[in-house]
Design a protein around this motif. Structure first.
Motif, PDB file in Angstrom:
ATOM      1  N   MET A 165      -5.689   0.063  -7.717  1.00 40.94           N
ATOM      2  CA  MET A 165      -4.939  -0.788  -6.800  1.00 40.94           C
ATOM      3  C   MET A 165      -4.985  -0.237  -5.373  1.00 40.94           C
ATOM      4  SD  MET A 165      -1.579  -1.822  -9.069  1.00 40.94           S
ATOM      5  CE  MET A 165      -0.731  -2.439  -7.655  1.00 40.94           C
ATOM      6  N   PHE A 166      -4.909   1.081  -5.244  1.00 36.64           N
ATOM      7  CA  PHE A 166      -4.962   1.699  -3.925  1.00 36.64           C
ATOM      8  C   PHE A 166      -6.289   1.410  -3.238  1.00 36.64           C
ATOM      9  CE2 PHE A 166      -5.799   5.214  -1.046  1.00 36.64           C
ATOM     10  CZ  PHE A 166      -4.619   5.264  -0.315  1.00 36.64           C
ATOM     11  N   VAL A 167      -7.386   1.548  -3.971  1.00 34.95           N
ATOM     12  CA  VAL A 167      -8.708   1.293  -3.389  1.00 34.95           C
ATOM     13  C   VAL A 167      -8.860  -0.184  -3.027  1.00 34.95           C
ATOM     14  CG1 VAL A 167     -11.179   1.287  -3.909  1.00 34.95           C
ATOM     15  CG2 VAL A 167      -9.813   3.265  -4.495  1.00 34.95           C
ATOM     16  N   LEU A 168      -8.451  -1.081  -3.921  1.00 34.30           N
ATOM     17  CA  LEU A 168      -8.559  -2.514  -3.637  1.00 34.30           C
ATOM     18  C   LEU A 168      -7.687  -2.921  -2.444  1.00 34.30           C
ATOM     19  CD1 LEU A 168      -8.631  -3.988  -7.252  1.00 34.30           C
ATOM     20  CD2 LEU A 168     -10.510  -3.849  -5.607  1.00 34.30           C
ATOM     21  N   LEU A 169      -6.486  -2.357  -2.347  1.00 33.44           N
ATOM     22  CA  LEU A 169      -5.627  -2.654  -1.204  1.00 33.44           C
ATOM     23  C   LEU A 169      -6.227  -2.121   0.093  1.00 33.44           C
ATOM     24  CD1 LEU A 169      -2.052  -2.081  -2.653  1.00 33.44           C
ATOM     25  CD2 LEU A 169      -2.912  -4.165  -1.603  1.00 33.44           C
ATOM     26  N   SER A 170      -6.862  -0.965   0.030  1.00 35.92           N
ATOM     27  CA  SER A 170      -7.490  -0.403   1.230  1.00 35.92           C
ATOM     28  C   SER A 170      -8.625  -1.303   1.717  1.00 35.92           C
ATOM     29  CB  SER A 170      -8.035   0.994   0.943  1.00 35.92           C
ATOM     30  OG  SER A 170      -6.994   1.863   0.601  1.00 35.92           O
ATOM     31  N   SER A 172      -8.972  -4.552   1.052  1.00 32.65           N
ATOM     32  CA  SER A 172      -8.423  -5.819   1.536  1.00 32.65           C
ATOM     33  C   SER A 172      -7.737  -5.644   2.893  1.00 32.65           C
ATOM     34  CB  SER A 172      -7.464  -6.410   0.513  1.00 32.65           C
ATOM     35  OG  SER A 172      -6.368  -5.549   0.308  1.00 32.65           O
ATOM     36  N   LEU A 173      -7.099  -4.517   3.140  1.00 32.83           N
ATOM     37  CA  LEU A 173      -6.503  -4.263   4.453  1.00 32.83           C
ATOM     38  C   LEU A 173      -7.572  -4.184   5.536  1.00 32.83           C
ATOM     39  CD1 LEU A 173      -3.662  -1.722   3.711  1.00 32.83           C
ATOM     40  CD2 LEU A 173      -3.436  -3.884   4.906  1.00 32.83           C
ATOM     41  N   ALA A 174      -8.710  -3.611   5.205  1.00 33.07           N
ATOM     42  CA  ALA A 174      -9.804  -3.538   6.183  1.00 33.07           C
ATOM     43  C   ALA A 174     -10.316  -4.933   6.522  1.00 33.07           C
ATOM     44  CB  ALA A 174     -10.935  -2.672   5.633  1.00 33.07           C
ATOM     45  N   PHE A 175     -10.459  -5.790   5.507  1.00 28.42           N
ATOM     46  CA  PHE A 175     -10.924  -7.156   5.762  1.00 28.42           C
ATOM     47  C   PHE A 175      -9.904  -7.956   6.570  1.00 28.42           C
ATOM     48  CE2 PHE A 175     -13.861  -6.664   2.028  1.00 28.42           C
ATOM     49  CZ  PHE A 175     -15.013  -6.799   2.778  1.00 28.42           C
ATOM     50  N   VAL A 176      -8.626  -7.830   6.227  1.00 24.80           N
ATOM     51  CA  VAL A 176      -7.588  -8.575   6.949  1.00 24.80           C
ATOM     52  C   VAL A 176      -7.505  -8.099   8.395  1.00 24.80           C
ATOM     53  CG1 VAL A 176      -5.095  -8.981   7.080  1.00 24.80           C
ATOM     54  CG2 VAL A 176      -6.276  -9.154   4.899  1.00 24.80           C
ATOM     55  N   ALA A 177      -7.595  -6.802   8.601  1.00 25.89           N
ATOM     56  CA  ALA A 177      -7.530  -6.273   9.968  1.00 25.89           C
ATOM     57  C   ALA A 177      -8.731  -6.717  10.787  1.00 25.89           C
ATOM     58  CB  ALA A 177      -7.456  -4.754   9.929  1.00 25.89           C
ATOM     59  N   ALA A 178      -9.898  -6.774  10.167  1.00 25.94           N
ATOM     60  CA  ALA A 178     -11.092  -7.215  10.896  1.00 25.94           C
ATOM     61  C   ALA A 178     -11.024  -8.705  11.214  1.00 25.94           C
ATOM     62  CB  ALA A 178     -12.342  -6.914  10.081  1.00 25.94           C
ATOM     63  N   ARG A 179     -10.481  -9.483  10.299  1.00 22.96           N
ATOM     64  CA  ARG A 179     -10.400 -10.927  10.509  1.00 22.96           C
ATOM     65  C   ARG A 179      -9.321 -11.294  11.525  1.00 22.96           C
ATOM     66  NH1 ARG A 179      -8.244 -13.621   5.706  1.00 22.96           N
ATOM     67  NH2 ARG A 179      -6.317 -13.440   6.835  1.00 22.96           N
ATOM     68  N   GLU A 180      -8.146 -10.693  11.398  1.00 20.01           N
ATOM     69  CA  GLU A 180      -7.030 -11.049  12.273  1.00 20.01           C
ATOM     70  C   GLU A 180      -7.092 -10.342  13.613  1.00 20.01           C
ATOM     71  OE1 GLU A 180      -3.288 -10.639  10.388  1.00 20.01           O
ATOM     72  OE2 GLU A 180      -3.746 -12.090   8.833  1.00 20.01           O
ATOM     73  N   GLN A 223       0.839  -1.204   0.000  1.00 19.94           N
ATOM     74  CA  GLN A 223       0.000   0.000   0.000  1.00 19.94           C
ATOM     75  C   GLN A 223       0.875   1.257   0.000  1.00 19.94           C
ATOM     76  OE1 GLN A 223      -3.257   0.254  -0.223  1.00 19.94           O
ATOM     77  NE2 GLN A 223      -3.962   2.012   0.925  1.00 19.94           N
ATOM     78  N   ALA A 224       1.949   1.250   0.780  1.00 20.99           N
ATOM     79  CA  ALA A 224       2.844   2.409   0.832  1.00 20.99           C
ATOM     80  C   ALA A 224       3.551   2.614  -0.508  1.00 20.99           C
ATOM     81  CB  ALA A 224       3.866   2.225   1.949  1.00 20.99           C
ATOM     82  N   ILE A 225       3.973   1.524  -1.152  1.00 22.24           N
ATOM     83  CA  ILE A 225       4.640   1.636  -2.448  1.00 22.24           C
ATOM     84  C   ILE A 225       3.674   2.157  -3.506  1.00 22.24           C
ATOM     85  CG2 ILE A 225       5.713   0.294  -4.313  1.00 22.24           C
ATOM     86  CD1 ILE A 225       6.897  -1.502  -2.075  1.00 22.24           C
ATOM     87  N   VAL A 226       2.454   1.626  -3.516  1.00 24.18           N
ATOM     88  CA  VAL A 226       1.449   2.070  -4.497  1.00 24.18           C
ATOM     89  C   VAL A 226       1.093   3.533  -4.280  1.00 24.18           C
ATOM     90  CG1 VAL A 226      -0.963   1.774  -5.205  1.00 24.18           C
ATOM     91  CG2 VAL A 226       0.517  -0.209  -4.986  1.00 24.18           C
ATOM     92  N   SER A 227       0.942   3.946  -3.024  1.00 28.57           N
ATOM     93  CA  SER A 227       0.574   5.344  -2.763  1.00 28.57           C
ATOM     94  C   SER A 227       1.708   6.290  -3.150  1.00 28.57           C
ATOM     95  CB  SER A 227       0.181   5.529  -1.305  1.00 28.57           C
ATOM     96  OG  SER A 227       1.261   5.225  -0.454  1.00 28.57           O
ATOM     97  N   ALA A 228       2.971   5.898  -2.905  1.00 24.77           N
ATOM     98  CA  ALA A 228       4.092   6.738  -3.317  1.00 24.77           C
ATOM     99  C   ALA A 228       4.173   6.831  -4.842  1.00 24.77           C
ATOM    100  CB  ALA A 228       5.396   6.190  -2.749  1.00 24.77           C
ATOM    101  N   ALA A 229       3.929   5.726  -5.528  1.00 26.12           N
ATOM    102  CA  ALA A 229       3.931   5.737  -6.992  1.00 26.12           C
ATOM    103  C   ALA A 229       2.788   6.581  -7.525  1.00 26.12           C
ATOM    104  CB  ALA A 229       3.839   4.310  -7.527  1.00 26.12           C
ATOM    105  N   LEU A 230       1.633   6.509  -6.878  1.00 24.31           N
ATOM    106  CA  LEU A 230       0.480   7.304  -7.310  1.00 24.31           C
ATOM    107  C   LEU A 230       0.762   8.796  -7.164  1.00 24.31           C
ATOM    108  CD1 LEU A 230      -2.468   7.205  -8.299  1.00 24.31           C
ATOM    109  CD2 LEU A 230      -3.168   7.083  -5.923  1.00 24.31           C
ATOM    110  N   VAL A 231       1.355   9.181  -6.062  1.00 24.72           N
ATOM    111  CA  VAL A 231       1.706  10.594  -5.871  1.00 24.72           C
ATOM    112  C   VAL A 231       2.718  11.032  -6.918  1.00 24.72           C
ATOM    113  CG1 VAL A 231       2.888  12.190  -4.304  1.00 24.72           C
ATOM    114  CG2 VAL A 231       1.147  10.655  -3.424  1.00 24.72           C
ATOM    115  N   GLY A 232       3.726  10.195  -7.177  1.00 18.80           N
ATOM    116  CA  GLY A 232       4.723  10.539  -8.184  1.00 18.80           C
ATOM    117  C   GLY A 232       4.143  10.679  -9.580  1.00 18.80           C
ATOM    118  N   VAL A 233       3.259   9.767  -9.960  1.00 22.06           N
ATOM    119  CA  VAL A 233       2.650   9.822 -11.294  1.00 22.06           C
ATOM    120  C   VAL A 233       1.758  11.057 -11.422  1.00 22.06           C
ATOM    121  CG1 VAL A 233       0.974   8.657 -12.801  1.00 22.06           C
ATOM    122  CG2 VAL A 233       2.822   7.372 -11.779  1.00 22.06           C
TER     123      VAL A 233
END
Length: 124
Positions: free
Chosen positions: A61-66, A68-76, A11-21
């Protein structure tokens, strides 16, 4: 938590790439619908632009990762036990008084008990 940490790094890599683009794109001068040219985003030429497509892919990708992170955090995450190791406990009244067998503390000299006031007020 291995999957969660992996997704955070991606997520951090995608967000940095998004800002750069986004910062590398040419400004059209059409912020908030003002101005712009006919060869903007809505034309065939603008839609096929590499930077525009890359921005769309990275944003998706940023939205999908966000999500999926919400689902993983809720499950774990799940319910957790509250740590009470640092909680204060009150002692019963019988334990709060000093036992009679304890030695009396030594009296400090009178000069050490009264310290002179050497503080200077800030307003003067």
């Amino acid at each position: 938590m291995g999957l969660f940490h992996f997704l955070i790094v991606v997520q951090a890599i995608v967000s940095a790439a998004l800002v750069g683009v986004i910062l590398m794109q040419r400004s059209e001068g059409g912020g908030l619908g003002m101005g712009g040219s006919p060869s903007g985003l809505m034309s065939a030429r603008g839609a096929a632009d590499f930077m525009t497509r890359l921005t769309t892919i990275l944003a998706s990708m940023f939205v999908l990762l966000s999500i999926s992170l919400a689902f993983v955090a809720a499950r774990e995450g799940g319910p957790s036990k509250i740590d009470t190791s640092l909680e204060r406990t009150e002692l019963p009244a019988s334990q709060t008084t000093a036992p009679e067998t304890a030695p009396a503390p030594e009296a400090a000299p009178a000069a050490a008990q009264v310290a002179p006031n050497t503080e200077v007020p800030l307003d003067k």
